[in-house]
Design a protein around this motif. Sequence first.
Motif, PDB file in Angstrom:
ATOM      1  N   THR A   8       0.810  -1.224   0.000  1.00  0.00           N
ATOM      2  CA  THR A   8       0.000   0.000   0.000  1.00  0.00           C
ATOM      3  C   THR A   8       0.841   1.270   0.000  1.00  0.00           C
ATOM      4  O   THR A   8       0.304   2.367   0.202  1.00  0.00           O
ATOM      5  N   ALA A   9       2.135   1.150  -0.250  1.00  0.00           N
ATOM      6  CA  ALA A   9       3.019   2.324  -0.221  1.00  0.00           C
ATOM      7  C   ALA A   9       2.612   3.369  -1.253  1.00  0.00           C
ATOM      8  O   ALA A   9       2.848   4.569  -1.073  1.00  0.00           O
ATOM      9  N   ILE A 221      -4.570   1.180   9.803  1.00  0.00           N
ATOM     10  CA  ILE A 221      -4.825   1.886   8.546  1.00  0.00           C
ATOM     11  C   ILE A 221      -3.659   2.803   8.189  1.00  0.00           C
ATOM     12  O   ILE A 221      -3.248   2.886   7.023  1.00  0.00           O
ATOM     13  N   PHE A 222      -3.085   3.487   9.172  1.00  0.00           N
ATOM     14  CA  PHE A 222      -2.068   4.496   8.897  1.00  0.00           C
ATOM     15  C   PHE A 222      -0.683   3.889   8.743  1.00  0.00           C
ATOM     16  O   PHE A 222      -0.395   2.805   9.267  1.00  0.00           O
ATOM     17  N   VAL A 295     -10.880  -3.424  -2.288  1.00  0.00           N
ATOM     18  CA  VAL A 295     -11.882  -2.381  -2.557  1.00  0.00           C
ATOM     19  C   VAL A 295     -11.597  -1.145  -1.724  1.00  0.00           C
ATOM     20  O   VAL A 295     -11.647  -0.005  -2.207  1.00  0.00           O
ATOM     21  N   ILE A 296     -11.273  -1.338  -0.450  1.00  0.00           N
ATOM     22  CA  ILE A 296     -10.989  -0.206   0.439  1.00  0.00           C
ATOM     23  C   ILE A 296      -9.724   0.517  -0.005  1.00  0.00           C
ATOM     24  O   ILE A 296      -9.665   1.755  -0.031  1.00  0.00           O
ATOM     25  N   ILE A 297      -8.712  -0.241  -0.386  1.00  0.00           N
ATOM     26  CA  ILE A 297      -7.444   0.368  -0.818  1.00  0.00           C
ATOM     27  C   ILE A 297      -7.641   1.169  -2.108  1.00  0.00           C
ATOM     28  O   ILE A 297      -7.109   2.271  -2.265  1.00  0.00           O
ATOM     29  N   ARG A 298      -8.424   0.625  -3.039  1.00  0.00           N
ATOM     30  CA  ARG A 298      -8.672   1.360  -4.289  1.00  0.00           C
ATOM     31  C   ARG A 298      -9.510   2.624  -4.040  1.00  0.00           C
ATOM     32  O   ARG A 298      -9.292   3.657  -4.671  1.00  0.00           O
ATOM     33  N   LYS A 299     -10.444   2.542  -3.096  1.00  0.00           N
ATOM     34  CA  LYS A 299     -11.232   3.726  -2.762  1.00  0.00           C
ATOM     35  C   LYS A 299     -10.336   4.795  -2.130  1.00  0.00           C
ATOM     36  O   LYS A 299     -10.469   5.987  -2.427  1.00  0.00           O
ATOM     37  N   ALA A 300      -9.403   4.350  -1.284  1.00  0.00           N
ATOM     38  CA  ALA A 300      -8.460   5.291  -0.678  1.00  0.00           C
ATOM     39  C   ALA A 300      -7.597   5.951  -1.747  1.00  0.00           C
ATOM     40  O   ALA A 300      -7.324   7.160  -1.687  1.00  0.00           O
ATOM     41  N   VAL A 307      -3.642   6.830  -9.003  1.00  0.00           N
ATOM     42  CA  VAL A 307      -4.054   5.685  -9.815  1.00  0.00           C
ATOM     43  C   VAL A 307      -3.461   4.424  -9.190  1.00  0.00           C
ATOM     44  O   VAL A 307      -2.236   4.277  -9.101  1.00  0.00           O
ATOM     45  N   ALA A 308      -4.342   3.517  -8.745  1.00  0.00           N
ATOM     46  CA  ALA A 308      -3.880   2.271  -8.121  1.00  0.00           C
ATOM     47  C   ALA A 308      -3.355   1.330  -9.192  1.00  0.00           C
ATOM     48  O   ALA A 308      -3.817   1.346 -10.340  1.00  0.00           O
TER      49      ALA A 308
END
Length: 557
Positions: A8-9, A221-222, A295-300, A307-308
């Motif tokens: 998630t970097a 999360i952080f 889904v949560i990571i792409r929304k973030a 762009v993920a």
Amino acid sequence: MRDYEEVTAFLGEWGPFQRLIFFLLSASIIPNGFNGMSVVFLTGTPEHHCRVPDTANLSSAWRNHSIPLVRQDGREVPHSCRRYRLATIANLSALGLEPVLDVDLERLEQESCVDGWEFSRDIYQTTIVTEWNLVCEDDWKVPLTISLFFVGVLLGSFISGQLSDRFGRKNVLFVTMGMQTGFSFLQIFSKNFEMFTVLFVLVGMGQISNYVAAFVLGTEIFGKSVRILFATLGVCIFYAFGYMVLPLFAYFIRDWRMLLLALTGPGALCAALWWFIPESPRWLISQGRYQEAEVIIRKAAKINGIVAPSTIFDLSELQDLSSKKKQSHRILDLLRTRNIRMITIMSIVLWLTISVGYFGLSLDTPNLHGDIYVNCFLSAAVEVPAYVLAWLLLQHVPRRYSMATALFLGGSVLLFVQLVPPDLYYLATVLVMVGKFGITAAFSMVYVYTAELYPTVVRNMGVGVSSTASRLGSILSPYFIYLGAYDRFLPYILMGSLTILTAILTLFFPESFGMPLPDTIDQMLRVKGIKYRHTPSHTRMFKDGEESPTVLKSTAF
């Protein structure tokens, strides 16, 4: 294989998504500041003495001398629990005899407050003490009420850790927020002391459960740098903000039922946060729910304007993670290996002692010289610089030395309180506030430290059990304060000594400063000064707990 933080970097550390979640999770803690210390005002005991009925046939002189005088803090005040036998002084009044001049008051027979009490309204209009006469023979019910609130906090700490590891951080966060607000509202309609106390236990259960769930949710999360900011200047300062507003509410609303009504309002507003706060992607991954996490990571990424990548988790990583993390974990896993067992035991002692000091000093504010509302506000306000100091220490100083320094400061100044001359009571108050400053800084850092020591699979459970242990200290803290009835300085001597001993224990913890969060029990850092046997499946430990270079390479993130 990459770990979660590497995957998630691309989101960055401090984008709009992180800022939004940071503020919302922190704001959800404000009601905890209200409910955590509202007991100081709800159970306030004003000055009181026995009631003498208006129908009693007494002259004005005898009515003014119907209550025995006792010496308290160098001055004579009316006795709180005794009066002269009413029938006797009524007869003396009828005979025309004058108190003091004709009758030696010390020879008169006394009786208990059979007609109730008259309470001063200089500070409070009503409290549960004035409503249900929790004084004299029933004064034991006041510390019991406070302790039972913390019994609820203890039960919530123990249960919520396991529930949120099983059902998710978000679900437990909002259920327990509703529990805290709902039962606090029902307390307004309490018909007696027993009903109030039972509801208070349930309020306590929700109060700590949502705090721990919010803390762990933010921690997961952080990223590393924001994680420390969240745990100190985020969660803690918003808690202190709620605590600081409490005496302002109590100053203007001096009826305990109306005060409770005012304090439940902000909690009800927090229900709207459900649509903005996501579940922890780390927890979803640990449960094998990779699609929901993605889904949560792409929304973030969308919120951050990034762009993920087309593939966030690669198939081989998913299979590898699945094979490692689909096993269920229970509370006994906190005792599975020698290392995690030692960390758990040491954490229990650390949290318990810090809790005794923190809540003991917070509950002691009515006993300090000066205005109770000002003292309570100062006790809350001193937490803000303590959290700022904690954040700075966590940023630049190893965890063990930060904790030990704060605890040594808090414990040592409390031992000096007994040396302050009686006429310098403001200096004693300053020392107490400095002690609160040091212990509060340690309390702030211990959440970060504990969360960093435990792996993802049992992190919430580990923090929950540690928090459970701290509630044993909070349950005892009212009785530490009530020891002051026998010796005013005894509570400070006990709390100061325990705090200094715990500071020494802190130096034996492993150092997590600059290390990535462990995901499995095998990746945990090792306790200092303990030798471990070499086995093929375990890390070989060298002097001072250093890991072999081979294992460091295989477990480094």
